[in-house]
Design a protein around this motif. Structure first.
Motif, mmCIF file in Angstrom:
data_model
loop_
_atom_site.group_PDB
_atom_site.id
_atom_site.type_symbol
_atom_site.label_atom_id
_atom_site.label_comp_id
_atom_site.label_asym_id
_atom_site.label_seq_id
_atom_site.Cartn_x
_atom_site.Cartn_y
_atom_site.Cartn_z
ATOM 1 N N ASN A 197 0.824 -1.212 0.000
ATOM 2 C CA ASN A 197 0.000 0.000 0.000
ATOM 3 C C ASN A 197 0.856 1.259 0.000
ATOM 4 O O ASN A 197 0.533 2.237 -0.664
ATOM 5 C CB ASN A 197 -0.960 0.005 1.185
ATOM 6 N N LYS A 198 1.943 1.252 0.765
ATOM 7 C CA LYS A 198 2.816 2.422 0.790
ATOM 8 C C LYS A 198 3.372 2.711 -0.603
ATOM 9 O O LYS A 198 3.423 3.858 -1.033
ATOM 10 C CB LYS A 198 3.956 2.234 1.797
ATOM 11 N N MET A 199 3.742 1.665 -1.317
ATOM 12 C CA MET A 199 4.261 1.858 -2.673
ATOM 13 C C MET A 199 3.162 2.335 -3.624
ATOM 14 O O MET A 199 3.384 3.215 -4.449
ATOM 15 C CB MET A 199 4.912 0.578 -3.181
ATOM 16 N N LEU A 200 1.967 1.767 -3.497
ATOM 17 C CA LEU A 200 0.847 2.160 -4.350
ATOM 18 C C LEU A 200 0.501 3.632 -4.135
ATOM 19 O O LEU A 200 0.351 4.399 -5.098
ATOM 20 C CB LEU A 200 -0.372 1.276 -4.070
ATOM 21 N N TYR A 201 0.401 4.054 -2.887
ATOM 22 C CA TYR A 201 0.046 5.449 -2.586
ATOM 23 C C TYR A 201 1.166 6.409 -2.976
ATOM 24 O O TYR A 201 0.910 7.482 -3.507
ATOM 25 C CB TYR A 201 -0.339 5.605 -1.109
ATOM 26 N N SER A 202 2.406 6.030 -2.736
ATOM 27 C CA SER A 202 3.525 6.900 -3.110
ATOM 28 C C SER A 202 3.590 7.085 -4.625
ATOM 29 O O SER A 202 3.821 8.191 -5.116
ATOM 30 C CB SER A 202 4.847 6.310 -2.619
ATOM 31 N N GLY A 203 3.365 6.008 -5.356
ATOM 32 C CA GLY A 203 3.449 6.069 -6.806
ATOM 33 C C GLY A 203 2.247 6.706 -7.478
ATOM 34 O O GLY A 203 2.313 7.091 -8.648
ATOM 35 N N SER A 204 1.135 6.846 -6.762
ATOM 36 C CA SER A 204 -0.098 7.386 -7.346
ATOM 37 C C SER A 204 -0.355 8.833 -6.951
ATOM 38 O O SER A 204 -1.283 9.461 -7.458
ATOM 39 C CB SER A 204 -1.293 6.528 -6.919
ATOM 40 N N LYS A 205 0.449 9.371 -6.065
ATOM 41 C CA LYS A 205 0.227 10.711 -5.505
ATOM 42 C C LYS A 205 0.196 11.801 -6.574
ATOM 43 O O LYS A 205 -0.629 12.714 -6.526
ATOM 44 C CB LYS A 205 1.318 10.998 -4.470
ATOM 45 N N GLU A 206 1.071 11.713 -7.559
ATOM 46 C CA GLU A 206 1.146 12.761 -8.584
ATOM 47 C C GLU A 206 -0.145 12.890 -9.379
ATOM 48 O O GLU A 206 -0.528 13.989 -9.763
ATOM 49 C CB GLU A 206 2.329 12.534 -9.523
ATOM 50 N N ALA A 207 -0.821 11.773 -9.622
ATOM 51 C CA ALA A 207 -2.092 11.824 -10.365
ATOM 52 C C ALA A 207 -3.108 12.672 -9.609
ATOM 53 O O ALA A 207 -3.809 13.504 -10.202
ATOM 54 C CB ALA A 207 -2.633 10.417 -10.585
ATOM 55 N N LEU A 208 -3.174 12.501 -8.293
ATOM 56 C CA LEU A 208 -4.122 13.286 -7.491
ATOM 57 C C LEU A 208 -3.674 14.743 -7.410
ATOM 58 O O LEU A 208 -4.494 15.657 -7.540
ATOM 59 C CB LEU A 208 -4.272 12.684 -6.092
ATOM 60 N N LYS A 209 -2.393 14.979 -7.209
ATOM 61 C CA LYS A 209 -1.899 16.355 -7.130
ATOM 62 C C LYS A 209 -2.194 17.110 -8.428
ATOM 63 O O LYS A 209 -2.511 18.301 -8.393
ATOM 64 C CB LYS A 209 -0.398 16.356 -6.832
ATOM 65 N N THR A 210 -2.143 16.428 -9.553
ATOM 66 C CA THR A 210 -2.463 17.050 -10.841
ATOM 67 C C THR A 210 -3.932 17.446 -10.901
ATOM 68 O O THR A 210 -4.277 18.503 -11.433
ATOM 69 C CB THR A 210 -2.120 16.084 -11.994
ATOM 70 N N ALA A 211 -4.804 16.627 -10.329
ATOM 71 C CA ALA A 211 -6.242 16.926 -10.329
ATOM 72 C C ALA A 211 -6.585 18.073 -9.379
ATOM 73 O O ALA A 211 -7.592 18.754 -9.561
ATOM 74 C CB ALA A 211 -7.041 15.681 -9.945
ATOM 75 N N LEU A 212 -5.753 18.299 -8.380
ATOM 76 C CA LEU A 212 -6.008 19.341 -7.377
ATOM 77 C C LEU A 212 -5.179 20.583 -7.707
ATOM 78 O O LEU A 212 -4.334 21.014 -6.928
ATOM 79 C CB LEU A 212 -5.662 18.825 -5.972
#
Length: 142
Positions: free
Chosen positions: A98-113
């Motif tokens: 989960n830590k790897m999944l969330y770390s690797g997916s953070k940029e997608a959310l930051k782009t949306a915000l």
């Protein structure tokens, strides 16, 4: 690192109304989670009357989440202000997967915000402490 996780359309729509404090998104915060290892969705939202402590309580102790909070505070010269703060909650006690999944997916959310300038990574409860960790960073942007 891209994980292929996408951001649900509702996340960006809600965020755009949230930053303008339009109904029904006159809120204090959002908590986001990844579902089915494929999509970031809104898990929880805090009413405008909610506090930063309520936001922290909505973060699970042993699992990862993302959070966005409208933080109201006084600047060093005593002016009231508020800033949107993005927090990536990646506790040491969460599973490595989960830590790897969330770390690797953070940029997608930051782009949306778009427009959120304060990004904080937290790995334990002390890094979520308002006075010791969050406010000093937020005040640098005030």
């Amino acid at each position: 690192m891209s994980t292929g996780v996408t951001v649900n359309d509702e996340v960006a729509e809600a965020f755009n109304k949230f930053k303008l404090q339009q109904e029904p998104f006159k809120l204090r915060y959002f908590v986001y989670k990844i579902v089915n290892k494929t999509e970031i969705v809104i898990e929880k939202q805090g009413a405008r009357e909610a506090s930063y402590d309520d936001f922290v309580e909505d973060m699970p102790e042993d699992d990862c989440r993302y959070g966005l909070v409208d933080l109201e505070f006084e600047t060093d010269d005593n002016r009231p202000t508020s800033k949107l703060v993005f927090i990536s909650w990646n506790p040491d006690t969460a599973s490595v997967r989960n830590k790897m999944l969330y770390s690797g997916s953070k940029e997608a959310l930051k782009t949306a915000l778009t427009g959120v300038g304060i990004h904080i990574n937290a790995t334990d409860a002390s890094e979520l402490d308002l006075e010791a960790s969050i406010l000093p960073v937020a005040k640098k942007f005030a």
